[in-house]
Design a protein around this motif. Structure first.
Motif, PDB file in Angstrom:
ATOM      1  N   GLY A   1      10.530  -5.945  -4.691  1.00 59.33           N
ATOM      2  CA  GLY A   1      10.789  -7.103  -3.846  1.00 59.33           C
ATOM      3  C   GLY A   1      10.487  -8.426  -4.521  1.00 59.33           C
ATOM      4  O   GLY A   1      10.751  -9.485  -3.959  1.00 59.33           O
ATOM      5  N   ALA A   2       9.923  -8.361  -5.730  1.00 52.54           N
ATOM      6  CA  ALA A   2       9.504  -9.605  -6.389  1.00 52.54           C
ATOM      7  C   ALA A   2       9.552  -9.450  -7.892  1.00 52.54           C
ATOM      8  O   ALA A   2       9.114  -8.428  -8.430  1.00 52.54           O
ATOM      9  N   ALA A   3      10.080 -10.453  -8.556  1.00 56.31           N
ATOM     10  CA  ALA A   3      10.043 -10.496 -10.017  1.00 56.31           C
ATOM     11  C   ALA A   3       9.530 -11.866 -10.438  1.00 56.31           C
ATOM     12  O   ALA A   3       9.892 -12.893  -9.848  1.00 56.31           O
ATOM     13  N   VAL A   4       8.659 -11.864 -11.444  1.00 54.75           N
ATOM     14  CA  VAL A   4       8.089 -13.113 -11.969  1.00 54.75           C
ATOM     15  C   VAL A   4       8.383 -13.161 -13.458  1.00 54.75           C
ATOM     16  O   VAL A   4       8.241 -12.156 -14.159  1.00 54.75           O
TER      17      VAL A   4
ATOM     18  N   ARG B   1      -4.255  -1.744 -13.432  1.00 56.58           N
ATOM     19  CA  ARG B   1      -4.757  -2.586 -12.336  1.00 56.58           C
ATOM     20  C   ARG B   1      -3.725  -2.737 -11.220  1.00 56.58           C
ATOM     21  O   ARG B   1      -4.086  -2.859 -10.048  1.00 56.58           O
ATOM     22  N   TRP B   2      -2.448  -2.763 -11.589  1.00 59.65           N
ATOM     23  CA  TRP B   2      -1.366  -2.937 -10.599  1.00 59.65           C
ATOM     24  C   TRP B   2      -0.334  -1.823 -10.819  1.00 59.65           C
ATOM     25  O   TRP B   2       0.737  -2.044 -11.410  1.00 59.65           O
ATOM     26  N   PRO B   3      -0.643  -0.626 -10.347  1.00 57.78           N
ATOM     27  CA  PRO B   3       0.198   0.545 -10.668  1.00 57.78           C
ATOM     28  C   PRO B   3       1.628   0.438 -10.135  1.00 57.78           C
ATOM     29  O   PRO B   3       2.523   1.123 -10.645  1.00 57.78           O
ATOM     30  N   ASP B   4       1.851  -0.407  -9.115  1.00 55.93           N
ATOM     31  CA  ASP B   4       3.209  -0.526  -8.579  1.00 55.93           C
ATOM     32  C   ASP B   4       4.022  -1.588  -9.324  1.00 55.93           C
ATOM     33  O   ASP B   4       5.152  -1.891  -8.942  1.00 55.93           O
ATOM     34  N   THR B   5       3.448  -2.133 -10.393  1.00 56.09           N
ATOM     35  CA  THR B   5       4.091  -3.243 -11.101  1.00 56.09           C
ATOM     36  C   THR B   5       4.648  -2.779 -12.446  1.00 56.09           C
ATOM     37  O   THR B   5       3.967  -2.051 -13.180  1.00 56.09           O
ATOM     38  N   ILE B   6       5.869  -3.173 -12.731  1.00 57.12           N
ATOM     39  CA  ILE B   6       6.464  -2.898 -14.036  1.00 57.12           C
ATOM     40  C   ILE B   6       6.614  -4.229 -14.776  1.00 57.12           C
ATOM     41  O   ILE B   6       6.510  -5.314 -14.176  1.00 57.12           O
TER      42      ILE B   6
ATOM     43  N   THR C   1       7.340  -9.574 -14.916  1.00 57.84           N
ATOM     44  CA  THR C   1       6.755  -8.508 -14.104  1.00 57.84           C
ATOM     45  C   THR C   1       7.589  -8.355 -12.830  1.00 57.84           C
ATOM     46  O   THR C   1       8.287  -9.285 -12.421  1.00 57.84           O
ATOM     47  N   ALA C   2       7.500  -7.202 -12.228  1.00 55.63           N
ATOM     48  CA  ALA C   2       8.184  -6.975 -10.952  1.00 55.63           C
ATOM     49  C   ALA C   2       7.411  -5.919 -10.171  1.00 55.63           C
ATOM     50  O   ALA C   2       6.865  -4.971 -10.753  1.00 55.63           O
TER      51      ALA C   2
ATOM     52  N   PHE D   1       2.848 -11.681  -9.360  1.00 58.91           N
ATOM     53  CA  PHE D   1       2.205 -12.916  -9.810  1.00 58.91           C
ATOM     54  C   PHE D   1       0.896 -12.613 -10.541  1.00 58.91           C
ATOM     55  O   PHE D   1       0.627 -13.141 -11.616  1.00 58.91           O
ATOM     56  N   ALA D   2       0.065 -11.775  -9.934  1.00 55.82           N
ATOM     57  CA  ALA D   2      -1.252 -11.498 -10.515  1.00 55.82           C
ATOM     58  C   ALA D   2      -1.126 -10.831 -11.873  1.00 55.82           C
ATOM     59  O   ALA D   2      -1.819 -11.207 -12.834  1.00 55.82           O
ATOM     60  N   ALA D   3      -0.240  -9.844 -11.971  1.00 53.03           N
ATOM     61  CA  ALA D   3      -0.086  -9.134 -13.247  1.00 53.03           C
ATOM     62  C   ALA D   3       0.419 -10.087 -14.336  1.00 53.03           C
ATOM     63  O   ALA D   3      -0.042 -10.032 -15.481  1.00 53.03           O
ATOM     64  N   ALA D   4       1.344 -10.975 -13.972  1.00 51.07           N
ATOM     65  CA  ALA D   4       1.873 -11.917 -14.962  1.00 51.07           C
ATOM     66  C   ALA D   4       0.772 -12.856 -15.459  1.00 51.07           C
ATOM     67  O   ALA D   4       0.645 -13.123 -16.659  1.00 51.07           O
ATOM     68  N   GLN D   5      -0.041 -13.331 -14.524  1.00 47.48           N
ATOM     69  CA  GLN D   5      -1.112 -14.240 -14.917  1.00 47.48           C
ATOM     70  C   GLN D   5      -2.164 -13.535 -15.770  1.00 47.48           C
ATOM     71  O   GLN D   5      -2.625 -14.072 -16.781  1.00 47.48           O
TER      72      GLN D   5
END
Lengths: 147, 84
Positions: free
Chosen positions: A28-31, A69-74, A95-96, A104-108
């Protein structure tokens, strides 16, 4: 899965993002974050030196840490090396995730750790012919330590 | 034998990007290695003068002054990183 790439060539963030999201309908989100060579007054070029035997492995370790830390994030991270000119891109973090908070958090996190835990060094070339190694900033260490 | 690598201004001040040397066996920590290296040449001494500005990787893993040396193959010495 967060992939890491190290290269001297430019990257196309749109192509990287499209490839990352291909075939996925659960996100639902890509950064996307791009770090650029800023043309500070008199800056001619920025050369990224790195530790060839260690750099990619360290980038992959940072990526794996984020994925844990964010297992649902690729994601995909790309860091360039070599001599870059003002306006050139240096680093890409894409990230998405299903929801924006993790993307957002994973990208930062990835950027904060790339700046402080990957073996790169920036050397500035100035119009008067001098060169200067960029000094590490305490604010970057503080940003990395909050995770 | 250990392969020493230098990066960024450490490389410039030491005057070479790498050297292969035999370490005295009494060098058991990173801190002891840096003290010993600083005596090798004026360039080494200048590069290592301010240890707060020096970072180390032992066999491609970040280390601290207290990190023990157990027959390392590669030690890299460099300034705090500035990528990103």
């Amino acid at each position: 899965m967060i992939a890491a790439r190290l290269q001297s060539e430019p990257f196309d963030s749109a192509i990287v993002q499209t490839a990352l999201l291909a075939g996925r309908t659960d996100l639902g989100a890509a950064v996307a974050f791009i770090g650029l060579v800023r043309a500070d007054e008199g800056l001619v070029a920025l050369t990224l030196e790195h530790y060839p035997a260690m750099t990619l492995a360290q980038m992959q370790a940072i990526a794996a840490d984020a994925a844990g830390r964010w297992p649902d994030t690729i994601g995909t991270i790309i860091h360039r090396h070599g001599r870059l000119l003002p306006g050139d891109s240096i680093v890409l973090v894409v990230t998405a995730s299903p929801h924006r908070a993790h993307a957002f958090a994973a990208a930062q996190f990835l950027m904060d750790w790339l700046k402080t835990k990957a073996p790169f060094w920036k050397r500035e070339e100035w119009a008067d012919g001098t060169t200067r190694w960029v000094e590490a900033k305490g604010i970057d260490d503080a940003a990395a330590e909050r995770w | 034998m250990v392969h020493l690598l230098y990066f960024a201004w450490v490389r410039e001040m030491v005057g070479t990007d790498s050297e292969t040397i035999t370490l005295p066996t009494e060098l058991t920590t990173v801190a002891a290695l840096l003290d010993w290296l600083a005596a090798r040449s004026p360039g080494h001494a200048a590069a290592l003068a301010d240890r707060s500005r020096i970072r180390i990787a032992v066999d491609q893993a970040f280390a601290t002054a207290a990190t023990p040396l157990n027959n390392p193959r590669e030690i890299a010495i460099f300034p705090p990183v500035t990528g990103g």
